[in-house]
Design an enzyme around this catalytic site. Structure first.
Site, mmCIF file in Angstrom:
data_model
loop_
_atom_site.group_PDB
_atom_site.id
_atom_site.type_symbol
_atom_site.label_atom_id
_atom_site.label_comp_id
_atom_site.label_asym_id
_atom_site.label_seq_id
_atom_site.Cartn_x
_atom_site.Cartn_y
_atom_site.Cartn_z
ATOM 1 N N ASN A 194 -2.151 40.126 -24.353
ATOM 2 C CA ASN A 194 -1.108 39.337 -23.724
ATOM 3 C C ASN A 194 -1.597 37.896 -23.651
ATOM 4 O O ASN A 194 -2.725 37.655 -23.206
ATOM 5 C CB ASN A 194 -0.825 39.809 -22.294
ATOM 6 C CG ASN A 194 -0.393 41.254 -22.227
ATOM 7 O OD1 ASN A 194 0.288 41.743 -23.113
ATOM 8 N ND2 ASN A 194 -0.793 41.944 -21.168
ATOM 9 N N HIS A 203 -8.857 33.358 -19.617
ATOM 10 C CA HIS A 203 -9.905 33.483 -20.633
ATOM 11 C C HIS A 203 -9.372 34.306 -21.812
ATOM 12 O O HIS A 203 -8.693 35.317 -21.617
ATOM 13 C CB HIS A 203 -11.133 34.175 -20.029
ATOM 14 C CG HIS A 203 -12.341 34.106 -20.889
ATOM 15 N ND1 HIS A 203 -13.426 33.313 -20.604
ATOM 16 C CD2 HIS A 203 -12.641 34.726 -22.048
ATOM 17 C CE1 HIS A 203 -14.339 33.463 -21.547
ATOM 18 N NE2 HIS A 203 -13.877 34.322 -22.433
ATOM 19 N N GLN A 258 -6.928 43.857 -24.250
ATOM 20 C CA GLN A 258 -7.210 45.105 -23.550
ATOM 21 C C GLN A 258 -7.086 46.277 -24.521
ATOM 22 O O GLN A 258 -6.481 46.151 -25.595
ATOM 23 C CB GLN A 258 -6.240 45.296 -22.384
ATOM 24 C CG GLN A 258 -6.310 44.191 -21.341
ATOM 25 C CD GLN A 258 -5.356 44.431 -20.193
ATOM 26 O OE1 GLN A 258 -5.468 45.417 -19.458
ATOM 27 N NE2 GLN A 258 -4.392 43.531 -20.026
ATOM 28 N N HIS A 282 -8.747 37.004 -24.054
ATOM 29 C CA HIS A 282 -9.165 38.406 -24.014
ATOM 30 C C HIS A 282 -7.969 39.302 -24.321
ATOM 31 O O HIS A 282 -6.820 38.889 -24.264
ATOM 32 C CB HIS A 282 -9.737 38.763 -22.640
ATOM 33 C CG HIS A 282 -8.690 38.889 -21.563
ATOM 34 N ND1 HIS A 282 -8.038 37.803 -21.018
ATOM 35 C CD2 HIS A 282 -8.156 39.982 -20.940
ATOM 36 C CE1 HIS A 282 -7.169 38.209 -20.105
ATOM 37 N NE2 HIS A 282 -7.212 39.528 -20.044
ATOM 38 N N CYS A 329 -13.754 32.201 -13.157
ATOM 39 C CA CYS A 329 -13.237 33.219 -14.069
ATOM 40 C C CYS A 329 -14.254 34.344 -14.233
ATOM 41 O O CYS A 329 -15.406 34.105 -14.602
ATOM 42 C CB CYS A 329 -12.925 32.600 -15.425
ATOM 43 S SG CYS A 329 -12.320 33.810 -16.632
ATOM 44 N N HIS A 381 -14.123 29.613 -22.630
ATOM 45 C CA HIS A 381 -13.009 29.845 -21.706
ATOM 46 C C HIS A 381 -11.737 29.138 -22.147
ATOM 47 O O HIS A 381 -10.624 29.599 -21.856
ATOM 48 C CB HIS A 381 -13.404 29.368 -20.300
ATOM 49 C CG HIS A 381 -12.337 29.549 -19.269
ATOM 50 N ND1 HIS A 381 -12.173 30.733 -18.567
ATOM 51 C CD2 HIS A 381 -11.357 28.705 -18.830
ATOM 52 C CE1 HIS A 381 -11.153 30.601 -17.737
ATOM 53 N NE2 HIS A 381 -10.636 29.385 -17.870
#
EC number: 2.7.7.12
Length: 379
Positions: free
Chosen positions: A175, A186, A190, A188, A71, A135
């Protein structure tokens, strides 16, 4: 919260948001032999809808569902080199290696001679926000303190990107789930710095202007006041936030979260609002995960005001979160088929009142604060 900034091997910016001082993480060198970043996107206008479409063919080569031990959002440890050079982090933000929009590092292509094409360079900014170095976690697993650090990162990036001349709207979002189209597991999100107000934002801003002209009031304030008066679709209220299922919800389970004191953007929330947001946001995400046997695939979308050329936000616009899942029942997804995808005419299989009732039943304590989530509309 302590902020420090560095550069990756190809020149992209990376920013660490630390919960302890003097970590030195921004000084960690990126040891990868990367060529200089040179993204090139194009905007093309659809004349029938008066919308811009982004063409970003270079994103075809982006990383897609790598195994856990490969990753790119994990910390760098030993010889395993990733997008984050530090060996650990709290919250980190960096420019996307495969951005849909970017300040061009190469000259813009010549305008097309095709008479049907109206185009301009796809300038803007795309960043990734890693919520934790773990993770296997999700946002709902974070502590209130870590959620608060993420909020600080969102606010920081909203302020900085809004000041960029090529940015007209800042859009933080997350998302989650392969059903949504996630390509990295992982935890996260944006942030997009659009060079134009996206269609949804443009329509809401226009609706707010019309509402002001016809009623003299603010659209967002009046809509939230009406939902609070009805009560039946209120999911949770805290001292600074109100979460509702909108009366005309499009998705089977959809929540909109509004600050009780309206602001145009995340960077304009005060400290008390940010503290309260950390708890109520975690409570909502956990409620979504309790709706079904499996964790809910969702999109968490922050709607902020568009900004003018000087970076000033539209004062009529009301910041709010739209949180929704594609799942309509255990093992069943809401597909956007002919009516929604073809005509943008939404059909919802679940009544908003039933959705609000289920979400209230799934809601646990709000971390860090009290809340009133009684079924006022059912009394």
């Amino acid at each position: 919260m302590w902020r420090s900034s560095g550069r990756l091997a190809d020149g992209r910016q990376i920013i660490y948001f630390d919960e302890t001082p003097d970590t030195g993480r921004a000084k960690a060198p990126d040891r990868r032999p990367l060529p200089p970043a040179a993204p090139s996107s194009q905007l093309r206008r659809d004349p029938l809808l008066d919308d811009w479409v982004v063409l970003a063919a270079h994103r075809q080569d982006r990383t897609f569902l790598p195994p856990p031990d490969e990753c790119p959002l994990d910390p760098t440890r030993g010889d395993r080199l990733t997008e984050i050079p530090a060996d650990d982090y709290d919250v980190v933000v960096f420019e996307n290696r495969f951005p849909s929009l970017a300040t061009p590092a190469v000259p813009a292509p010549e305008p097309p001679t095709d008479p049907a094409v109206e185009a301009r360079p796809g300038t803007g900014r795309c960043e990734l926000v890693c919520f934790t170095s773990d993770h296997t976690a999700s946002f709902a697993d974070l502590t209130p303190r870590r959620a608060r650090t993420v909020i600080e990162a969102w606010a920081d990036r909203t302020a900085e990107l809004s000041a960029m001349p090529e940015v007209a709207h800042v859009y933080p979002f997350e998302n989650r789930g392969e059903e949504i189209g996630v390509t990295l597991h992982h935890p996260h999100g944006q942030i997009y710095g659009f060079p134009f107000p996206p269609p949804r934002i443009r329509r809401m801003a226009a609706a707010a202007r019309r509402h002001r002209e016809h009623t003299g009031g603010n659209l967002f304030d009046d809509a939230v006041a009406a939902e609070r008066a009805a009560g039946v679709r209120v999911v949770v209220e805290t001292g600074h936030w109100t979460a509702i299922v909108p009366a005309a919800a499009r998705w089977p389970y959809e929540v909109r979260l509004f600050p009780r004191r309206r602001v145009p953007g995340l960077h304009l929330l005060d400290g008390d609002q940010r503290d309260d947001l950390a708890g109520v946001y975690l409570a909502l995400l956990r409620a979504f995960d309790r709706l079904f046997p499996a964790p809910a695939p969702y999109i968490a979308a922050w709607h902020q005001a568009p900004v003018d050329a000087a970076g000033t936000p539209d004062p009529e616009f009301g910041l709010h979160l739209q949180l929704f899942t594609l799942r309509r029942a255990a093992g069943k997804l809401k597909y956007l088929a002919g009516s929604e995808s073809g005509m943008e005419a939404w059909i919802n299989d679940i009544s908003p009142e039933d959705a609000a009732h289920r979400l209230r039943a799934a809601l646990g304590p709000v971390p860090g604060g009290g809340a009133d989530h009684t079924e006022r509309g059912a009394q």
